[in-house]
Design a protein around this motif. Sequence first.
Motif, PDB file in Angstrom:
ATOM      1  N   MET A   1      41.658 -19.338-101.032  1.00 34.67           N
ATOM      2  CA  MET A   1      41.699 -17.902-100.921  1.00 34.67           C
ATOM      3  C   MET A   1      40.357 -17.337-100.450  1.00 34.67           C
ATOM      4  SD  MET A   1      43.801 -15.527-101.142  1.00 34.67           S
ATOM      5  CE  MET A   1      44.526 -14.179-101.949  1.00 34.67           C
ATOM      6  N   ALA A   2      39.276 -17.947-100.869  1.00 31.88           N
ATOM      7  CA  ALA A   2      37.944 -17.485-100.473  1.00 31.88           C
ATOM      8  C   ALA A   2      37.748 -17.599 -98.965  1.00 31.88           C
ATOM      9  CB  ALA A   2      36.866 -18.272-101.210  1.00 31.88           C
ATOM     10  N   VAL A   3      38.323 -18.630 -98.372  1.00 31.44           N
ATOM     11  CA  VAL A   3      38.204 -18.812 -96.925  1.00 31.44           C
ATOM     12  C   VAL A   3      38.920 -17.685 -96.179  1.00 31.44           C
ATOM     13  CG1 VAL A   3      38.833 -20.336 -94.996  1.00 31.44           C
ATOM     14  CG2 VAL A   3      37.957 -21.313 -97.118  1.00 31.44           C
ATOM     15  N   ILE A   4      40.070 -17.294 -96.671  1.00 30.16           N
ATOM     16  CA  ILE A   4      40.835 -16.204 -96.046  1.00 30.16           C
ATOM     17  C   ILE A   4      40.077 -14.887 -96.169  1.00 30.16           C
ATOM     18  CG2 ILE A   4      42.953 -14.841 -96.201  1.00 30.16           C
ATOM     19  CD1 ILE A   4      44.341 -17.463 -97.093  1.00 30.16           C
ATOM     20  N   ARG A   5      39.521 -14.622 -97.347  1.00 32.22           N
ATOM     21  CA  ARG A   5      38.746 -13.390 -97.543  1.00 32.22           C
ATOM     22  C   ARG A   5      37.524 -13.355 -96.623  1.00 32.22           C
ATOM     23  NH1 ARG A   5      40.267 -10.368-101.940  1.00 32.22           N
ATOM     24  NH2 ARG A   5      41.596 -11.447-103.423  1.00 32.22           N
ATOM     25  N   LYS A   6      36.858 -14.471 -96.486  1.00 32.62           N
ATOM     26  CA  LYS A   6      35.687 -14.532 -95.605  1.00 32.62           C
ATOM     27  C   LYS A   6      36.088 -14.298 -94.163  1.00 32.62           C
ATOM     28  CE  LYS A   6      31.510 -16.747 -94.295  1.00 32.62           C
ATOM     29  NZ  LYS A   6      31.363 -15.917 -93.157  1.00 32.62           N
TER      30      LYS A   6
ATOM     31  N   TYR B   1      32.368  -0.068 -94.735  1.00 32.82           N
ATOM     32  CA  TYR B   1      32.289   1.150 -93.945  1.00 32.82           C
ATOM     33  C   TYR B   1      32.103   2.342 -94.872  1.00 32.82           C
ATOM     34  CZ  TYR B   1      37.121   1.720 -95.455  1.00 32.82           C
ATOM     35  OH  TYR B   1      38.252   1.850 -96.214  1.00 32.82           O
ATOM     36  N   ASP B   2      31.684   3.454 -94.304  1.00 35.57           N
ATOM     37  CA  ASP B   2      31.523   4.693 -95.053  1.00 35.57           C
ATOM     38  C   ASP B   2      32.895   5.349 -95.200  1.00 35.57           C
ATOM     39  OD1 ASP B   2      30.932   7.183 -96.086  1.00 35.57           O
ATOM     40  OD2 ASP B   2      29.398   7.660 -94.587  1.00 35.57           O
ATOM     41  N   LYS B   3      33.422   5.347 -96.380  1.00 35.02           N
ATOM     42  CA  LYS B   3      34.775   5.860 -96.620  1.00 35.02           C
ATOM     43  C   LYS B   3      34.888   7.365 -96.353  1.00 35.02           C
ATOM     44  CE  LYS B   3      35.902   2.179 -99.870  1.00 35.02           C
ATOM     45  NZ  LYS B   3      35.086   1.240 -99.200  1.00 35.02           N
ATOM     46  N   ASP B   4      33.756   8.067 -96.322  1.00 37.90           N
ATOM     47  CA  ASP B   4      33.771   9.496 -95.991  1.00 37.90           C
ATOM     48  C   ASP B   4      33.849   9.726 -94.488  1.00 37.90           C
ATOM     49  OD1 ASP B   4      33.593  10.230 -98.676  1.00 37.90           O
ATOM     50  OD2 ASP B   4      31.388  10.207 -98.627  1.00 37.90           O
TER      51      ASP B   4
ATOM     52  N   GLY C   1      44.361  -1.012 -90.128  1.00 35.43           N
ATOM     53  CA  GLY C   1      43.885  -0.188 -91.231  1.00 35.43           C
ATOM     54  C   GLY C   1      43.835  -0.920 -92.556  1.00 35.43           C
ATOM     55  N   CYS C   2      44.825  -1.721 -92.801  1.00 35.15           N
ATOM     56  CA  CYS C   2      44.884  -2.491 -94.048  1.00 35.15           C
ATOM     57  C   CYS C   2      43.726  -3.490 -94.111  1.00 35.15           C
ATOM     58  CB  CYS C   2      46.223  -3.205 -94.156  1.00 35.15           C
ATOM     59  SG  CYS C   2      46.451  -4.064 -95.713  1.00 35.15           S
ATOM     60  N   MET C   3      43.452  -4.142 -92.996  1.00 38.32           N
ATOM     61  CA  MET C   3      42.333  -5.104 -92.947  1.00 38.32           C
ATOM     62  C   MET C   3      41.016  -4.391 -93.212  1.00 38.32           C
ATOM     63  SD  MET C   3      43.141  -8.337 -92.144  1.00 38.32           S
ATOM     64  CE  MET C   3      41.744  -8.985 -91.267  1.00 38.32           C
ATOM     65  N   ILE C   4      40.808  -3.285 -92.522  1.00 44.98           N
ATOM     66  CA  ILE C   4      39.551  -2.560 -92.675  1.00 44.98           C
ATOM     67  C   ILE C   4      39.417  -2.018 -94.091  1.00 44.98           C
ATOM     68  CG2 ILE C   4      38.320  -0.478 -91.965  1.00 44.98           C
ATOM     69  CD1 ILE C   4      39.305  -1.123 -89.099  1.00 44.98           C
TER      70      ILE C   4
ATOM     71  N   ALA D   1      38.691 -12.644 -93.034  1.00 44.62           N
ATOM     72  CA  ALA D   1      39.081 -11.241 -92.884  1.00 44.62           C
ATOM     73  C   ALA D   1      37.853 -10.338 -92.860  1.00 44.62           C
ATOM     74  CB  ALA D   1      40.032 -10.835 -94.009  1.00 44.62           C
ATOM     75  N   SER D   2      36.889 -10.620 -93.689  1.00 44.37           N
ATOM     76  CA  SER D   2      35.651  -9.844 -93.714  1.00 44.37           C
ATOM     77  C   SER D   2      34.888  -9.993 -92.404  1.00 44.37           C
ATOM     78  CB  SER D   2      34.793 -10.304 -94.894  1.00 44.37           C
ATOM     79  OG  SER D   2      33.587  -9.599 -94.929  1.00 44.37           O
ATOM     80  N   ASP D   3      34.789 -11.206 -91.912  1.00 34.55           N
ATOM     81  CA  ASP D   3      34.123 -11.458 -90.626  1.00 34.55           C
ATOM     82  C   ASP D   3      34.843 -10.739 -89.492  1.00 34.55           C
ATOM     83  OD1 ASP D   3      32.308 -13.062 -91.951  1.00 34.55           O
ATOM     84  OD2 ASP D   3      33.189 -14.954 -91.240  1.00 34.55           O
ATOM     85  N   TYR D   4      36.148 -10.733 -89.532  1.00 33.06           N
ATOM     86  CA  TYR D   4      36.959 -10.076 -88.497  1.00 33.06           C
ATOM     87  C   TYR D   4      36.697  -8.566 -88.481  1.00 33.06           C
ATOM     88  CZ  TYR D   4      41.060  -8.521 -85.901  1.00 33.06           C
ATOM     89  OH  TYR D   4      41.891  -7.923 -84.985  1.00 33.06           O
ATOM     90  N   THR D   5      36.683  -7.950 -89.645  1.00 38.99           N
ATOM     91  CA  THR D   5      36.439  -6.505 -89.689  1.00 38.99           C
ATOM     92  C   THR D   5      35.005  -6.185 -89.283  1.00 38.99           C
ATOM     93  OG1 THR D   5      35.998  -6.585 -92.061  1.00 38.99           O
ATOM     94  CG2 THR D   5      38.226  -6.028 -91.396  1.00 38.99           C
TER      95      THR D   5
END
Length: 65
Positions: free
Chosen positions: A1-6, A47-50, A38-41, A8-12
Amino acid sequence: MAVIRKAASDYTREIFYKLREREYNPELMRLYVVVGGGCMIQNFGEYDKDRVTIVRDIFDFANGS
């Protein structure tokens, strides 16, 4: 699971890098992400949510909601 999260984070991170290459300045501009990505981001991006609005329903966006 950690590999998938990494991955996805790298992609965004790459998405925001590409936007900045094309003169996106998060301090001056508001970013709207419509449906796709949007779901990925939202879940993996830094990012700044504001300053970033994620629109999940394209029909709401089209109606100005």
